[in-house]
Design a protein around this motif. Structure first.
Motif, PDB file in Angstrom:
ATOM      1  N   HIS A 173      46.375 -44.894  33.760  1.00 32.40           N
ATOM      2  CA  HIS A 173      47.754 -44.499  33.765  1.00 32.40           C
ATOM      3  C   HIS A 173      47.518 -43.163  33.400  1.00 32.40           C
ATOM      4  CE1 HIS A 173      50.012 -48.014  33.564  1.00 32.40           C
ATOM      5  NE2 HIS A 173      49.519 -48.681  32.392  1.00 32.40           N
ATOM      6  N   GLN A 174      46.392 -42.618  32.882  1.00 35.58           N
ATOM      7  CA  GLN A 174      46.257 -41.155  32.771  1.00 35.58           C
ATOM      8  C   GLN A 174      45.819 -40.373  34.041  1.00 35.58           C
ATOM      9  OE1 GLN A 174      43.086 -41.027  29.656  1.00 35.58           O
ATOM     10  NE2 GLN A 174      44.535 -41.285  28.204  1.00 35.58           N
ATOM     11  N   LEU A 175      45.207 -41.367  35.031  1.00 35.15           N
ATOM     12  CA  LEU A 175      44.987 -40.652  36.334  1.00 35.15           C
ATOM     13  C   LEU A 175      45.990 -40.768  37.231  1.00 35.15           C
ATOM     14  CD1 LEU A 175      41.554 -42.820  37.227  1.00 35.15           C
ATOM     15  CD2 LEU A 175      41.717 -40.310  36.885  1.00 35.15           C
ATOM     16  N   HIS A 176      47.011 -41.292  37.275  1.00 36.99           N
ATOM     17  CA  HIS A 176      47.993 -41.164  37.912  1.00 36.99           C
ATOM     18  C   HIS A 176      48.734 -39.711  38.003  1.00 36.99           C
ATOM     19  CE1 HIS A 176      52.393 -41.599  39.381  1.00 36.99           C
ATOM     20  NE2 HIS A 176      51.682 -42.532  40.269  1.00 36.99           N
ATOM     21  N   PRO A 177      49.159 -39.249  37.021  1.00 36.38           N
ATOM     22  CA  PRO A 177      49.785 -37.818  36.845  1.00 36.38           C
ATOM     23  C   PRO A 177      48.784 -36.835  37.277  1.00 36.38           C
ATOM     24  CG  PRO A 177      49.522 -38.738  34.562  1.00 36.38           C
ATOM     25  CD  PRO A 177      49.197 -40.057  35.409  1.00 36.38           C
ATOM     26  N   ILE A 178      47.469 -37.114  37.034  1.00 35.09           N
ATOM     27  CA  ILE A 178      46.325 -36.088  37.263  1.00 35.09           C
ATOM     28  C   ILE A 178      46.464 -36.027  38.710  1.00 35.09           C
ATOM     29  CG2 ILE A 178      43.994 -35.694  37.371  1.00 35.09           C
ATOM     30  CD1 ILE A 178      43.681 -36.914  34.756  1.00 35.09           C
TER      31      ILE A 178
END
Length: 465
Positions: free
Chosen positions: A259-264
């Protein structure tokens, strides 16, 4: 916000709308006859409770195709607000063609404590049979989650499985207490709930506690082997459960990372126009991976974790049945020991009586007046011999009856263990095949997501070279 509402305490409405067939509605106008005795004036039903699945799909299909003469289904949980407590009840729908039932269909409501009462009655009535387990009571730490959707659905599925096992048993399904549990109206069921424990139950309980301090003199190799097997099986399943919990925790952490990788990747695409299509494609692949991981986490508990925990409880039920069988053997051995002691006491008195007669005769021959002394002690021995003569035949009969009980207990438990062995093989196979299928599906979804990204990555590599 939607996620918090999904796991929140079940909402309670002021309306009470029992779900009955038209046939039942015409026959019974007393709405509250479908609820347990303490439910009157305290019933509340979540308006959305029917919207979520109450049982696994395979169980519903089995119920539809069921051709047995006694079928049960546990569903439709409802929350009840009472003056002193809040609790959940479950609807029990019974269909039967047995002659001892007045109707062909019944709908009642029972709470968890009612299931506990039923199992205790079955243990009292059939102490030498293997009684299926109930889901464990919630701990003090878990009380805050006892009204969550996940907890209620899990408990309902296990209660359904318990009732199916009981009603499928050739002996347990004929118990009068089960009929009362499935059919009785609130007032009638309340009377049965308040009835005291029978003499047989108290006696079996006392011998069950005795089994913990008395060592069996002639243990059965057959049942010793069963005890060792279930002990090892319990250790292996507990180990698998611990490993599964650890993997489950690691997957939750991995999901958080996804979930943190997606906005990155999304933000990165904004700062790199040339790589933007590839970055957005990778962000989409990460999101699909997260969805697959989320689905795996959701399905793990009902399909793997809960069945494993239930089988750990089933193993405890097998150990309890073995212990109750041992108590029957202990009762037999104690009777034999008492009979042996009485016979030895009788032989000793007869020997003393013969010696006293000889001594009395010798004393009378020499004129010492010993006959009067022998007469007084002889009367006491005669009284003891008479009591022993009455007690020994009674003990012989009791020993024969206890031997018959022990043989019946062995046969009952042997048949139940054979049935459990078949169910165990089928159920454990189902658990691990389900685990394998979930893993295969998860990896296929992840692989598909990344394969779809490859064309965009190749295009970006060509354009930048």
């Amino acid at each position: 916000m939607a996620g918090s509402e999904e796991s929140a305490v079940l909402e309670v409405s002021s309306e009470c709308k029992p779900i009955l067939s038209s046939k039942q509605d015409s026959k019974d106008t007393d709405i509250m006859s479908n609820y347990s005795a303490s439910f009157e004036g305290s019933l509340g039903m979540s308006p959305s409770i029917e919207s979520f699945s109450t049982l696994p799909d395979q169980d519903l299909s089995e119920l539809t195709l069921d051709t047995r003469d006694l079928q049960v289904k546990v569903d439709n949980p409802q929350k009840h607000l009472d003056t002193l407590e809040t609790y959940i009840t479950f609807r029990i729908h019974t269909r039967t063609s047995r002659a001892e039932f007045e109707e062909m269909e019944y709908v009642v409501r029972r709470r968890y404590n009612d299931f506990v009462w039923l199992r205790q009655k079955l243990v009292e009535a059939f102490p030498t049979h293997l009684i299926p387990p109930l889901p464990a009571k919630h701990t003090l730490l878990a009380q805050l989650d006892r009204y969550s959707k996940e907890f209620i659905v899990a408990r309902m599925a296990l209660l359904h499985r318990f009732l199916v096992r009981v009603t499928s048993h050739p002996v347990l399904s004929c118990d009068p207490s089960l009929k009362v549990f499935l059919t009785a109206k609130p007032s009638e069921f309340s009377i049965h709930r308040k009835s005291r424990q029978g003499l047989l139950g108290r006696v079996s309980s006392s011998f069950h506690s005795l089994a913990s301090v008395y060592m069996i003199r002639q243990s059965s190799p057959e049942f010793e082997q069963v005890g060792e097997y279930v002990g090892m099986l319990g250790e292996k399943l507990a180990c698998i459960d611990k490993i599964g919990q650890r993997i489950h925790k690691e997957r939750q952490d991995h999901l958080l990372e996804l979930h943190q990788l997606h906005p990155i990747f999304t933000l990165w695409s904004a700062s790199e126009p040339e790589l933007s299509p590839a970055m957005l494609a990778m962000a989409g692949a990460v999101e699909r991976n997260a969805q697959a991981q989320q689905h795996l986490l959701v399905t793990y508990a009902p399909n793997i974790a809960q069945p494993l925990k239930e089988y750990l409880l089933y193993i405890d039920a097998v150990k309890e049945a073995l212990s109750r069988r041992d108590s029957v053997q202990i009762e037999y051995e104690l009777t034999l020991e008492e009979l042996k002691r009485k016979r030895q006491e009788k032989e000793q008195l007869l020997s003393e009586d013969q010696q006293a007669q000889q001594q009395g005769a010798s004393a009378g021959l020499f004129g010492f007046g010993g006959a009067s002394l022998w007469k007084g002690s002889g009367e006491a021995r005669d009284d003891k011999l008479q009591k022993l003569a009455e007690a020994i035949p009674h003990l012989v009969k009791q020993a024969e009856e206890n031997q018959d009980k022990m043989e019946c207990a062995n046969e009952n438990l042997r048949a139940d263990l054979e049935r459990w062995k078949y169910e165990k093989k089928r159920d454990l196979k189902k658990i691990f095949v389900s685990l394998a299928n979930q893993q295969i599906k998860y990896y296929e979804e992840c692989l598909s997501a990344w394969e779809d990204v490859l064309p965009e990555i190749k295009t970006a590599a060509v354009s930048t070279s």
